[in-house]
Design a protein around this motif. Structure first.
Motif, mmCIF file in Angstrom:
data_model
loop_
_atom_site.group_PDB
_atom_site.id
_atom_site.type_symbol
_atom_site.label_atom_id
_atom_site.label_comp_id
_atom_site.label_asym_id
_atom_site.label_seq_id
_atom_site.Cartn_x
_atom_site.Cartn_y
_atom_site.Cartn_z
ATOM 1 N N UNK A 155 0.821 -1.219 0.000
ATOM 2 C CA UNK A 155 0.000 0.000 0.000
ATOM 3 C C UNK A 155 0.851 1.263 0.000
ATOM 4 N N UNK A 156 2.095 1.159 -0.434
ATOM 5 C CA UNK A 156 3.022 2.300 -0.395
ATOM 6 C C UNK A 156 2.465 3.517 -1.141
ATOM 7 N N UNK A 157 1.843 3.322 -2.274
ATOM 8 C CA UNK A 157 1.338 4.457 -3.063
ATOM 9 C C UNK A 157 0.193 5.177 -2.363
ATOM 10 N N UNK A 158 -0.504 4.509 -1.430
ATOM 11 C CA UNK A 158 -1.620 5.117 -0.705
ATOM 12 C C UNK A 158 -1.154 5.948 0.497
ATOM 13 N N UNK A 159 0.118 5.813 0.881
ATOM 14 C CA UNK A 159 0.624 6.489 2.088
ATOM 15 C C UNK A 159 0.648 8.006 1.916
ATOM 16 N N UNK A 160 0.191 8.712 2.929
ATOM 17 C CA UNK A 160 0.291 10.166 2.954
ATOM 18 C C UNK A 160 1.763 10.518 3.076
ATOM 19 N N UNK A 161 2.256 11.438 2.246
ATOM 20 C CA UNK A 161 3.692 11.735 2.228
ATOM 21 C C UNK A 161 4.093 12.897 3.136
ATOM 22 N N UNK A 162 3.155 13.796 3.446
ATOM 23 C CA UNK A 162 3.475 14.940 4.305
ATOM 24 C C UNK A 162 2.208 15.375 5.039
ATOM 25 N N UNK A 163 2.383 16.138 6.085
ATOM 26 C CA UNK A 163 1.236 16.639 6.850
ATOM 27 C C UNK A 163 0.599 17.795 6.088
ATOM 28 N N UNK A 164 -0.729 17.751 5.991
ATOM 29 C CA UNK A 164 -1.449 18.837 5.330
ATOM 30 C C UNK A 164 -2.826 18.999 5.943
ATOM 31 N N UNK A 165 -3.355 20.215 5.852
ATOM 32 C CA UNK A 165 -4.694 20.498 6.344
ATOM 33 C C UNK A 165 -5.719 19.844 5.428
ATOM 34 N N UNK A 166 -6.806 19.377 6.028
ATOM 35 C CA UNK A 166 -7.932 18.905 5.227
ATOM 36 C C UNK A 166 -8.692 20.162 4.821
ATOM 37 N N UNK A 167 -8.944 20.372 3.518
ATOM 38 C CA UNK A 167 -9.562 21.633 3.078
ATOM 39 C C UNK A 167 -10.950 21.832 3.681
ATOM 40 N N UNK A 168 -11.246 23.086 4.003
ATOM 41 C CA UNK A 168 -12.564 23.425 4.509
ATOM 42 C C UNK A 168 -12.779 23.046 5.960
#
Length: 172
Positions: free
Chosen positions: A25-38
């Motif tokens: 599942x490597x391609x599904x991994x989140x790569x960096x922290x980010x805000x969820x929009x809205x």
């Protein structure tokens, strides 16, 4: 000559035993922290690099509220953080589905305002399932940006079809 062959064979065994199997599942991994929009206080971030999910995205999706009601959903292997109380959830499959419909009739508890259209592509519903236990973690609403948001994942996963009782959803 024989000692060299034995040395090469020993080296191959050591390398083979020390390397861990690739993460399916490597391609599904989140790569960096980010805000969820809205949202004001929700972020998604990477799971530890040595973490391996015990269940796949299609099995996890089956646990969700309204699973199969949407044609497409983003599947992200991540950890969700609430920045207002500094809580971090367990490694989870986070599913983001667009075009969530909100109530629009007079007297409804929740209404989209005066537009009268509670179903827009910008309405997002974010839900999580513990990637180790399969336990449903909950969900929250979000609102997409004018340029559609795409999570910062490690790759472009091959879409997976989740066939559940309500229908088929393409997880990408």
């Amino acid at each position: 000559m024989r000692p060299r062959v034995l040395l090469v064979a020993a080296l191959v065994v050591v390398v083979a035993c020390s390397s861990s199997p690739p993460d399916p599942y490597a391609a599904f991994r989140q790569s960096r922290t980010e805000d969820v929009p809205g949202t004001l206080d929700w972020q998604i971030g990477p799971v530890p690099s040595d973490y391996r999910a015990s269940i796949g995205p299609a099995d996890a999706y089956d646990e969700l509220f309204d699973a199969g009601d949407r044609r497409r959903a983003y599947a992200i292997l991540a950890q969700v953080t609430n920045t207002s109380n500094h809580s971090v959830g367990p490694p989870a499959w986070v599913f983001v589905t667009p075009r969530t419909c909100y109530a629009t009739a007079k007297g409804d508890l929740v209404s989209p305002g005066r537009t009268g259209n509670g179903c827009t592509p910008q309405n997002l519903y974010v839900q999580g399932v513990n990637a180790t236990t399969g336990e449903r973690l909950g969900g929250f609403t979000a609102f997409d940006t004018p340029t559609p948001w795409v999570p910062a994942r490690e790759g472009t996963p091959t879409p997976v079809s989740a066939k559940v009782q309500a229908g088929t959803t393409l997880l990408h």
